[in-house]
Design a protein around this motif. Structure first.
Motif, PDB file in Angstrom:
ATOM      1  N   CYS A 337      41.116  47.579  45.690  1.00 50.08           N
ATOM      2  CA  CYS A 337      41.959  46.501  45.195  1.00 50.08           C
ATOM      3  C   CYS A 337      43.264  47.059  44.635  1.00 50.08           C
ATOM      4  O   CYS A 337      44.306  46.451  44.796  1.00 50.08           O
ATOM      5  N   PHE A 338      43.210  48.192  43.968  1.00 51.86           N
ATOM      6  CA  PHE A 338      44.430  48.775  43.437  1.00 51.86           C
ATOM      7  C   PHE A 338      45.360  49.198  44.574  1.00 51.86           C
ATOM      8  O   PHE A 338      46.569  48.970  44.518  1.00 51.86           O
ATOM      9  N   GLU A 339      44.794  49.786  45.597  1.00 52.59           N
ATOM     10  CA  GLU A 339      45.604  50.184  46.746  1.00 52.59           C
ATOM     11  C   GLU A 339      46.267  48.960  47.391  1.00 52.59           C
ATOM     12  O   GLU A 339      47.440  48.994  47.762  1.00 52.59           O
ATOM     13  N   GLN A 340      45.504  47.887  47.505  1.00 58.16           N
ATOM     14  CA  GLN A 340      46.059  46.670  48.097  1.00 58.16           C
ATOM     15  C   GLN A 340      47.128  46.053  47.192  1.00 58.16           C
ATOM     16  O   GLN A 340      48.148  45.544  47.669  1.00 58.16           O
ATOM     17  N   LEU A 341      46.883  46.108  45.894  1.00 61.48           N
ATOM     18  CA  LEU A 341      47.828  45.563  44.921  1.00 61.48           C
ATOM     19  C   LEU A 341      49.161  46.312  45.008  1.00 61.48           C
ATOM     20  O   LEU A 341      50.232  45.707  45.037  1.00 61.48           O
ATOM     21  N   VAL A 342      49.087  47.636  45.074  1.00 61.99           N
ATOM     22  CA  VAL A 342      50.291  48.454  45.186  1.00 61.99           C
ATOM     23  C   VAL A 342      50.971  48.230  46.531  1.00 61.99           C
ATOM     24  O   VAL A 342      52.200  48.146  46.623  1.00 61.99           O
ATOM     25  N   ALA A 343      50.155  48.123  47.586  1.00 60.75           N
ATOM     26  CA  ALA A 343      50.717  47.913  48.927  1.00 60.75           C
ATOM     27  C   ALA A 343      51.505  46.610  48.993  1.00 60.75           C
ATOM     28  O   ALA A 343      52.588  46.549  49.595  1.00 60.75           O
ATOM     29  N   ARG A 344      50.999  45.551  48.340  1.00 59.59           N
ATOM     30  CA  ARG A 344      51.707  44.268  48.363  1.00 59.59           C
ATOM     31  C   ARG A 344      53.005  44.347  47.569  1.00 59.59           C
ATOM     32  O   ARG A 344      54.033  43.792  47.966  1.00 59.59           O
ATOM     33  N   ALA A 345      52.966  45.067  46.426  1.00 56.29           N
ATOM     34  CA  ALA A 345      54.194  45.251  45.648  1.00 56.29           C
ATOM     35  C   ALA A 345      55.199  46.088  46.428  1.00 56.29           C
ATOM     36  O   ALA A 345      56.412  45.837  46.379  1.00 56.29           O
ATOM     37  N   ASP A 346      54.687  47.062  47.159  1.00 57.29           N
ATOM     38  CA  ASP A 346      55.555  47.917  47.966  1.00 57.29           C
ATOM     39  C   ASP A 346      56.206  47.127  49.105  1.00 57.29           C
ATOM     40  O   ASP A 346      57.399  47.300  49.400  1.00 57.29           O
ATOM     41  N   ASP A 347      55.414  46.247  49.731  1.00 52.56           N
ATOM     42  CA  ASP A 347      55.979  45.384  50.791  1.00 52.56           C
ATOM     43  C   ASP A 347      57.085  44.490  50.229  1.00 52.56           C
ATOM     44  O   ASP A 347      58.132  44.301  50.868  1.00 52.56           O
ATOM     45  N   ALA A 348      56.837  43.941  49.041  1.00 50.61           N
ATOM     46  CA  ALA A 348      57.854  43.089  48.412  1.00 50.61           C
ATOM     47  C   ALA A 348      59.108  43.899  48.087  1.00 50.61           C
ATOM     48  O   ALA A 348      60.241  43.419  48.252  1.00 50.61           O
ATOM     49  N   LEU A 349      58.915  45.148  47.635  1.00 53.55           N
ATOM     50  CA  LEU A 349      60.042  46.019  47.324  1.00 53.55           C
ATOM     51  C   LEU A 349      60.916  46.232  48.556  1.00 53.55           C
ATOM     52  O   LEU A 349      62.154  46.089  48.488  1.00 53.55           O
ATOM     53  N   TYR A 350      60.295  46.565  49.674  1.00 49.71           N
ATOM     54  CA  TYR A 350      61.085  46.832  50.875  1.00 49.71           C
ATOM     55  C   TYR A 350      61.724  45.567  51.444  1.00 49.71           C
ATOM     56  O   TYR A 350      62.772  45.631  52.078  1.00 49.71           O
ATOM     57  N   GLN A 351      61.118  44.433  51.170  1.00 46.74           N
ATOM     58  CA  GLN A 351      61.758  43.180  51.544  1.00 46.74           C
ATOM     59  C   GLN A 351      63.027  42.969  50.714  1.00 46.74           C
ATOM     60  O   GLN A 351      64.054  42.520  51.211  1.00 46.74           O
TER      61      GLN A 351
END
Length: 370
Positions: A337-351
């Motif tokens: 869940c932490f990996e997914q949480l970070v991955a979603r924040a990372d996707d938002a960052l690159y957007q």
């Protein structure tokens, strides 16, 4: 690099630093004791030992000055070893084995083991030689007739005084070694969990802490959000102003992050110019407000380098821990869940980067809901 080599580094508690502290304390204590012995031996007309004690006081005072100035530490240590051996041997020869001066030679081997000599190829022969020397002194002088015959009461007093003093010194050394181990363990733990440049948690540390936070928040149904922050055009800062300026920009950003979050929030350097902020008990809307404060402050907080002011901006991606429809019986859920949480924040960052930088972007699903 071995643990011992690490402890010998100048920035780490222990090694030469601890040895200097030990030598300073030994120099002061030994000077006081030798002054007392000099007075005693002059009183009983044992002139050779009185003179030797005066020279010993001068030696320890010299050692103290050298250690304070951080010069000739190894030579000072060797001088102290020679003084203890010569002094103890002479005292036993003149006053007899029952005077107890041989006890002082027993203190040298354990202190040798924490001396500034790094190589065991040097330490082991020194310790072995000291042990052999003590056995030889014991063999030659234990039953020898002393040069000066003291009253039995004075001889017994000397014996027990020397015995108690050496035992106290051993206890002191043991306490010093224990503190060294505890302090170095704490220091090594700090080195393993802290980013050296910014002083923030490093990636490994925040991953471990975040997993515990997520388990706790899932158990109690509490919100939790993550900010993934990235300094815009950071490579350009390095190219135009140099890496020293880049380091200052990173430290400045870490200070802004610490100032804008709560004491219980976790701030970490995620890697390069990326920083992660874990906001426990914080829903998405509040996390967005925190991110906006960070964005505004970094935009308005230039770094001064020589005659230049370096302005930077940041793009921040935000994600929130999903609580609905999750089984609490899955053992590996926290890490995933932490990996997914970070991955979603990372996707938002690159957007946000794609949208022009210097902005805040929510994770895709949350952005749709808002």
């Amino acid at each position: 690099m071995s643990l011992y080599s690490t402890l010998m580094e100048p920035g780490v508690i222990g090694g030469e630093r601890m040895f200097r502290k030990l030598m300073l304390q030994v120099s002061v204590l030994a000077s006081v004791i030798h002054i007392a012995f000099a007075v005693l031996f002059f009183t009983y007309d044992i002139v050779p030992l009185a003179i030797v004690n005066i020279f010993s006081v001068l030696l320890y005072m010299t050692v103290f000055v050298l250690i304070i100035r951080r010069r000739l530490i190894v030579i000072s240590w060797l001088a102290v070893v020679v003084e203890i051996v010569v002094h103890a041997t002479l005292a036993v020869y003149l006053l007899g084995w029952e005077s107890g001066f041989h006890f002082y030679a027993m203190m040298i081997p354990p202190v040798m083991m924490v001396s500034p000599f790094k190589e065991s190829m040097i330490k082991v022969p020194m310790v072995a030689g000291m042990m052999v020397l003590y056995v030889l002194i014991d063999h030659e002088l234990r039953g020898a007739q002393p040069v000066y015959l003291l009253k039995e009461s004075l001889l017994n007093s000397l014996y027990y005084f020397n015995l108690v003093l050496v035992l106290i010194s051993m206890v002191f050394l043991s306490g010093l070694y224990y503190r060294l181990v505890v302090e170095n363990a704490a220091r090594l733990q700090q080195l393993a969990t802290t980013d050296a440049l910014t002083g923030l948690h490093n990636r490994r540390c925040v991953q471990e802490l975040a997993e515990r936070e997520i388990k706790n928040h899932r158990r109690h149904g509490l919100p939790l959000s993550v900010l993934m922050c990235d300094l815009d055009n950071f490579k350009r800062v390095n190219d135009l102003f140099g890496h020293l300026a880049g380091d200052r920009v990173l430290r400045n950003f870490s200070q802004v992050l610490n100032q804008q979050v709560r004491a219980g929030d976790l701030v970490a350097r995620w890697g390069g110019e990326e920083f992660l902020v874990l906001l426990p008990s914080t829903p998405l809307a509040e996390a967005q407000a925190v991110a906006e404060r960070v964005r505004q402050h970094i935009e308005q907080a230039p770094v001064t380098m020589a005659d230049s002011e370096i302005y930077t901006t940041t793009t921040i991606g935000i994600s929130e821990l999903a609580l609905e429809g999750v089984s609490l019986t899955m053992g590996n859920l926290a890490g995933d869940c932490f990996e997914q949480l970070v991955a979603r924040a990372d996707d938002a960052l690159y957007q946000g980067k794609a949208n022009g930088r210097n902005c805040i972007m929510l994770e895709p699903q949350a952005a749709c809901e808002h």
